[in-house]
Enzyme design. Structure first.
Site, PDB file in Angstrom:
ATOM      1  N   ASP A   1       0.968  -1.268  -0.039  1.00  0.00           N
ATOM      2  CA  ASP A   1       0.001  -0.080   0.107  1.00  0.00           C
ATOM      3  C   ASP A   1       0.609   1.408   0.048  1.00  0.00           C
ATOM      4  OD1 ASP A   1       0.740  -0.767   2.618  1.00  0.00           O
ATOM      5  OD2 ASP A   1      -0.601   0.712   3.162  1.00  0.00           O
TER       6      ASP A   1
ATOM      7  N   GLU B   1       0.264  -1.168   5.817  1.00  0.00           N
ATOM      8  CA  GLU B   1       1.369  -0.477   6.803  1.00  0.00           C
ATOM      9  C   GLU B   1       1.254   1.133   6.911  1.00  0.00           C
ATOM     10  OE1 GLU B   1       5.157   1.304   7.757  1.00  0.00           O
ATOM     11  OE2 GLU B   1       4.024   1.552   5.980  1.00  0.00           O
TER      12      GLU B   1
END
Length: 378
Positions: free
Chosen positions: A85, A146
């Protein structure tokens, strides 16, 4: 041929990395993250890996776990841990297209951390192509969240990491090229101010602005920052109509501290901001936390020493230090597992519309990766 002599070619690596960067994958767009996971899943399957797709939770994207080919595949060995991400919303490519300009290459997420993930996966591919078997089996785990503190995959990361002897986290290297061998603690907070609505032109005095109250808190919160414990307001949302006194204002705060004791004190300060009066209420809710990863753990220091030897053979110097800016290495380091973090590509301006990497770091870090895979032993 030794691992450090593998034929890493810069242009070839850039061509392989480009689809990763052009597959935009912001954390809160689960479908976009899953398109990135589709891409990397396909690549690892083509390498002969046994690939598992782990469905996302909390409305977030999936994770991908790959067991790379090895005589002892599936046993504990080396875990390559990374996130797919990014902070950049879909559409960022229009402002920050993938492009090379001389010694630099630009693109959303190229530094944090698709560049590092790609390099460490490409090193496995080149080792495989050369018929070089790593002493230990390698497992790859790519996760989707994250950038928001890993709320949905922390348990997965910790469970998987505990099976392995070594954890490699190819987050971007520090500007001086150093690795991370410890990280500060981080906590997130959600704040809400509740005021009293009124018509801003006709009855202004009857209202109590949630925006105005939260603005006071922003100054107070950021004023608590010290060299050892920082406070930052990164999100501020309120208001729908300019002719209405706002009754709700939301904010998000990030606190980072060098020790757990300092973080605990920072948490107490944040929670003490709660208040409730007749006209204005301040709510404070604690969000996700990354624990302190204390530096100088023996297993991690042994990994750093090995990386320094490999770096010296490649032709660059690598130091190690504790750092801010949380990563999933916080979790594995906190557990006392040998973890080497920020061993990915070098670059600048991550999380901005100028995010870029230094092109020469692609081959440099690929050789480092190949060396680590082949010299980390039981």
């Amino acid at each position: 041929m030794t691992p450090l002599d593998l034929p890493f070619i810069t242009d070839e690596m850039l061509n392989g990395l480009r689809p990763w960067i052009e597959t935009e994958s912001p954390t809160f767009d689960a479908a976009a993250v899953n398109r990135m996971m589709d891409l990397v899943q396909h690549e690892m399957a083509a390498m002969g890996a046994r690939v598992e797709r782990i469905p996302g939770t909390m409305g977030l994207g999936d994770s991908v776990r790959a067991t790379m080919p090895h005589p002892r595949a599936g046993q504990g060995g080396i875990l390559l841990l990374g996130h797919m991400d990014t902070v950049h919303p879909v559409g960022t490519l229009a402002k920050l297209p993938f492009r090379r300009e001389g010694a630099l290459c630009y693109g959303p997420g190229i530094m944090d951390m698709k560049g590092g993930n790609y390099v460490y996966l490409d090193a496995l591919r080149k080792l495989q192509d050369a018929g070089i078997e790593t002493p230990l089996p390698v497992t790859v785990l790519f996760t989707p969240d994250e950038e928001i503190g890993t709320p949905s995959t922390r348990a997965l990361i910790e469970s998987e990491a505990k099976r392995h002897k070594y954890i490699l986290v190819p987050e971007p290297a520090n500007l001086d090229g150093s690795a991370v061998i410890g990280r500060y603690a981080i906590a997130r907070f959600n704040l809400r101010a509740l005021g009293k609505p009124s018509h801003a032109g006709w009855a202004l005095a009857d209202g109590r602005s949630a925006i105005a109250e939260m603005a006071k808190k922003v100054a107070q919160i950021e004023g608590m920052t010290t060299d050892d414990c920082t406070f930052s307001v990164g999100v501020f949302n309120a208001g729908q109509w300019v002719n209405c006194v706002s009754s709700v204002c939301d904010a998000e705060v990030l606190t980072m501290a060098k020790t757990q004791e300092l973080l605990d004190e920072g948490v107490r300060k944040m929670m003490a901001l709660r208040s409730d009066s007749e006209d204005i209420t301040i709510e404070v809710r604690r969000g996700v936390t990354r624990p302190v990863w204390d530096p100088d753990q023996p297993g991690t220091m042994a990994m750093l020493s090995l990386a320094q030897d490999i770096a010296g053979e490649i032709g660059f110097e690598m130091t190690g230090k504790s750092a801010g800016g949380g990563s999933d290495g916080n979790f594995t380091g906190f557990l006392g597992l040998p973890t080497l973090d920020s061993i990915g590509v070098r670059g600048r301006d991550l999380h901005t519309l100028n995010e870029h990497i230094f092109v020469d770091s692609l081959v440099e870090r690929a050789r480092l990766a190949a060396g680590l895979y082949c010299r980390l032993e039981a």
